[in-house]
Scaffold this active site. Structure first.
Site, mmCIF file in Angstrom:
data_model
loop_
_atom_site.group_PDB
_atom_site.id
_atom_site.type_symbol
_atom_site.label_atom_id
_atom_site.label_comp_id
_atom_site.label_asym_id
_atom_site.label_seq_id
_atom_site.Cartn_x
_atom_site.Cartn_y
_atom_site.Cartn_z
ATOM 1 N N HIS A 77 3.135 -5.827 3.317
ATOM 2 C CA HIS A 77 3.620 -5.242 2.098
ATOM 3 C C HIS A 77 3.733 -7.167 0.640
ATOM 4 O O HIS A 77 4.159 -7.502 1.863
ATOM 5 C CB HIS A 77 4.625 -4.993 2.300
ATOM 6 C CG HIS A 77 6.175 -5.368 3.349
ATOM 7 N ND1 HIS A 77 6.523 -6.569 2.311
ATOM 8 C CD2 HIS A 77 6.335 -5.339 4.085
ATOM 9 C CE1 HIS A 77 7.448 -6.900 2.898
ATOM 10 N NE2 HIS A 77 7.365 -6.070 4.257
ATOM 11 N N ASP A 79 5.878 -6.644 -1.355
ATOM 12 C CA ASP A 79 7.367 -7.564 -1.892
ATOM 13 C C ASP A 79 8.512 -8.410 -0.814
ATOM 14 O O ASP A 79 8.060 -8.599 0.559
ATOM 15 C CB ASP A 79 8.660 -6.143 -2.436
ATOM 16 C CG ASP A 79 8.607 -5.638 -1.398
ATOM 17 O OD1 ASP A 79 7.844 -4.972 -0.489
ATOM 18 O OD2 ASP A 79 9.830 -5.058 -1.019
ATOM 19 N N ASP A 116 8.339 -12.231 5.436
ATOM 20 C CA ASP A 116 8.983 -11.539 6.434
ATOM 21 C C ASP A 116 8.438 -10.728 4.478
ATOM 22 O O ASP A 116 8.800 -10.812 3.886
ATOM 23 C CB ASP A 116 10.213 -10.495 6.320
ATOM 24 C CG ASP A 116 10.609 -9.377 6.530
ATOM 25 O OD1 ASP A 116 8.811 -8.596 5.469
ATOM 26 O OD2 ASP A 116 10.474 -8.860 6.485
ATOM 27 N N GLU A 146 7.946 -2.800 0.064
ATOM 28 C CA GLU A 146 8.315 -1.997 1.207
ATOM 29 C C GLU A 146 9.994 -1.821 1.542
ATOM 30 O O GLU A 146 10.627 -1.515 2.602
ATOM 31 C CB GLU A 146 7.856 -2.871 2.467
ATOM 32 C CG GLU A 146 8.223 -2.123 3.626
ATOM 33 C CD GLU A 146 8.830 -2.921 4.764
ATOM 34 O OE1 GLU A 146 9.144 -2.382 5.901
ATOM 35 O OE2 GLU A 146 9.182 -3.911 4.215
ATOM 36 N N GLU A 147 10.819 -3.381 1.300
ATOM 37 C CA GLU A 147 12.279 -3.743 1.396
ATOM 38 C C GLU A 147 13.220 -2.494 0.932
ATOM 39 O O GLU A 147 13.854 -2.435 1.673
ATOM 40 C CB GLU A 147 12.483 -4.723 0.944
ATOM 41 C CG GLU A 147 11.222 -6.283 1.777
ATOM 42 C CD GLU A 147 10.989 -5.852 3.244
ATOM 43 O OE1 GLU A 147 12.430 -4.906 3.991
ATOM 44 O OE2 GLU A 147 11.215 -7.018 3.710
ATOM 45 N N HIS A 458 15.183 -11.407 6.332
ATOM 46 C CA HIS A 458 16.483 -10.484 4.709
ATOM 47 C C HIS A 458 18.061 -11.169 4.831
ATOM 48 O O HIS A 458 18.909 -10.961 4.177
ATOM 49 C CB HIS A 458 17.053 -9.221 4.908
ATOM 50 C CG HIS A 458 15.581 -8.766 5.889
ATOM 51 N ND1 HIS A 458 15.666 -7.383 5.666
ATOM 52 C CD2 HIS A 458 14.462 -8.913 5.175
ATOM 53 C CE1 HIS A 458 14.352 -6.252 5.669
ATOM 54 N NE2 HIS A 458 14.267 -7.335 5.873
#
Length: 489
Positions: A77, A79, A116, A146-147, A458
């Site tokens: 992904h 983002d 990530d 995705e996030e 994150h």
């Protein structure tokens, strides 16, 4: 711009990763990275297209002699989660990430790194532009958002991609193969409130909670880290009971899939409670810090004098909301009975925020067991309905059921054992990999998720292990070389 990470091995991956760090790409704001990836594919002379929601797809033919291999879809992904330390000035919609080498790791300067899932994107780019790798037919699928909602995966259309195997490059422990994941659903609870004036003879304070580690709301949920939504609500509830506290504004957490790290509230108390309140907050703060001294050594809780706010929340809504949030489940609900050490069901109290008219409470509920996820929605809904909130659940996505008889799993076990002298661990993950959604659109896909070692995604502490990136790259390229053949007709 030159940067030390561009000289790391494998250079083909790291140079692409550095390019990604220079393009702002927070969730929901992926326009520039979509255009960048589109131009990348076209510049490489490969068939490239962008679908209606922004997913980028690139197709590369098999190398000579490999045309009989099953087609592989490489997926990552585009983002990233935008999180920064409170003392860091950074605009995720405008400013590049500042990657730096820190011993055996690469991290960012005060922000999330975007490894990530930037490492997965960079590796796929390196495969696509390579002139000497051996591989069968390849399709790259770069999804968006995705996030923050899995919008790209939700809207992927069937019959667009031709591959039979999906390699999702979005896992975070090198040497582990993931063959299953949790499903999830968002819980949204809303309390409308009336504005009332502060009473005569009151004074105001700003309560701050900061210094928590935060982290991924699925992977890090069993670590017992502090949750700023829960901590500040506990402080407010205590202030209401002991000192007649009234709430004006509250903001804690900002991402549904990140354990909330900071929170602040503006409150009033009767002026004659000043000394007792300050002593009580100081004592209560020390109690909470002692409880979390091992997991959260950086926790800070302060209550400082502030100007009287223009309005307060009405007392009835304040009390119903605080009781509901205080009583809201948070953390691990149940561990798996079938896989040791795996969380089965959890919930993350992600955001509590006032906007002048309402209090919004957002939770992310996860489970690898659909019935348990449903049960958790009923539990949470019951709590907030009793408190008079508007209750809504949305954004549900399915889990991914493991297939131990997978052909690509067998091939990848053999490749890893041959190349590195041991069999990789086979695991499921308590996180929402896109494989669950993608597999629902393409039910015939044989799927594996793997990647380099990433820690603290994150959060501003996010980092990727340098040595693991090279092993990941070798593993990926050897897997492509040894992909299963198509059945002979």
């Amino acid at each position: 711009m030159n940067n030390p990470i561009q000289h790391l091995e494998p250079k083909a991956v790291w140079k692409n990763f550095f390019s990604l760090t220079q393009i702002p790409r927070p969730s929901k704001k992926e326009e520039r990275i979509i255009e960048f990836m589109k131009n990348f594919g076209l510049s490489a002379g490969l068939e490239t297209w962008v679908d209606e929601v922004g997913n980028v797809m690139i197709r590369k033919p098999a190398t000579p002699g490999m045309e009989n291999r099953k087609g592989i879809v490489l997926q990552a992904h585009l983002d990233m989660v935008p999180q920064k330390n409170s003392d860091k000035t950074h605009d995720f919609e405008k400013d590049p990430i500042e990657p730096q080498i820190d011993g055996e790791w690469v991290k960012a300067n005060g922000t999330t790194l975007g490894a990530d899932n930037g490492m997965g994107v960079a590796a796929i780019m390196a495969v696509l532009e390579s002139k000497d790798l051996v591989h069968g037919p390849i399709e790259a699928l770069f999804t968006i958002d995705e996030e923050s909602g899995m919008t790209g995966a939700f809207n992927l259309q069937p019959d667009v991609l031709k591959g039979e195997i999906l390699l999702n490059l979005d896992s975070e422990d090198e040497g582990e193969l993931y063959i299953g994941c949790a499903g999830g659903i968002n819980g949204n609870f809303e309390f409308p409130f009336k504005k009332v004036s502060a009473e005569q003879g009151t004074i105001a304070y700003k309560i701050n909670v900061s210094g928590l580690k935060g982290g991924h709301s699925g992977l890090d949920i069993p670590l017992g880290r502090g949750n700023s939504c829960k901590i500040i609500t506990r402080l407010l509830w205590h202030g209401v009971q002991k000192h007649g506290l009234r709430l004006s504004s509250l903001e804690a957490g900002n991402m549904r899939n990140a354990i909330p790290r900071e929170g602040h509230a503006t409150v009033t108390i009767p002026a004659n409670e000043k000394e007792k309140f300050e002593k009580c907050m100081l004592s209560f703060a020390e109690t909470i810090k002692a409880e979390l001294s091992v997991t959260e050594p950086g926790l800070q809780i302060t209550a400082t004098s502030a100007a009287l706010p223009d309005y307060l929340m009405d007392a009835d809504t304040q009390n119903r909301m605080l009781r509901a949030v205080y009583g809201c489940p948070n953390g691990v609900i149940r561990m798996s009975d079938t896989m040791e050490g795996l969380v089965e069901t959890s919930t993350n109290l992600s955001i509590v925020k006032t906007d002048g008219e309402t209090v919004k409470v957002i939770c992310l509920l996860r489970s690898s067991v659909n019935s348990a996820k449903t049960d958790l929605t009923h539990m949470m809904g019951s709590i907030f309905e009793l408190a008079g909130a508007k209750v809504e659940f949305d954004g549900e996505y399915p889990g991914w059921k493991p297939n131990p008889d997978s052909a690509i799993l067998k091939a990848m076990q053999d490749v890893y054992n041959t190349r590195f002298g041991k069999v990789p661990e086979i695991k499921a993950i308590h996180a929402g990999l896109e494989c669950g959604l993608l597999g629902a659109v393409y039910p015939g896909w044989d799927m594996i998720s793997f990647g380099p070692t990433i820690r603290y995604p994150h959060s501003p502490d996010e980092k990727v292990n340098i040595a693991s990136v090279e092993k990941f790259w070798i593993y990926l390229t050897e897997t492509l070389k040894n992909a299963p053949a198509k059945p002979v007709a």
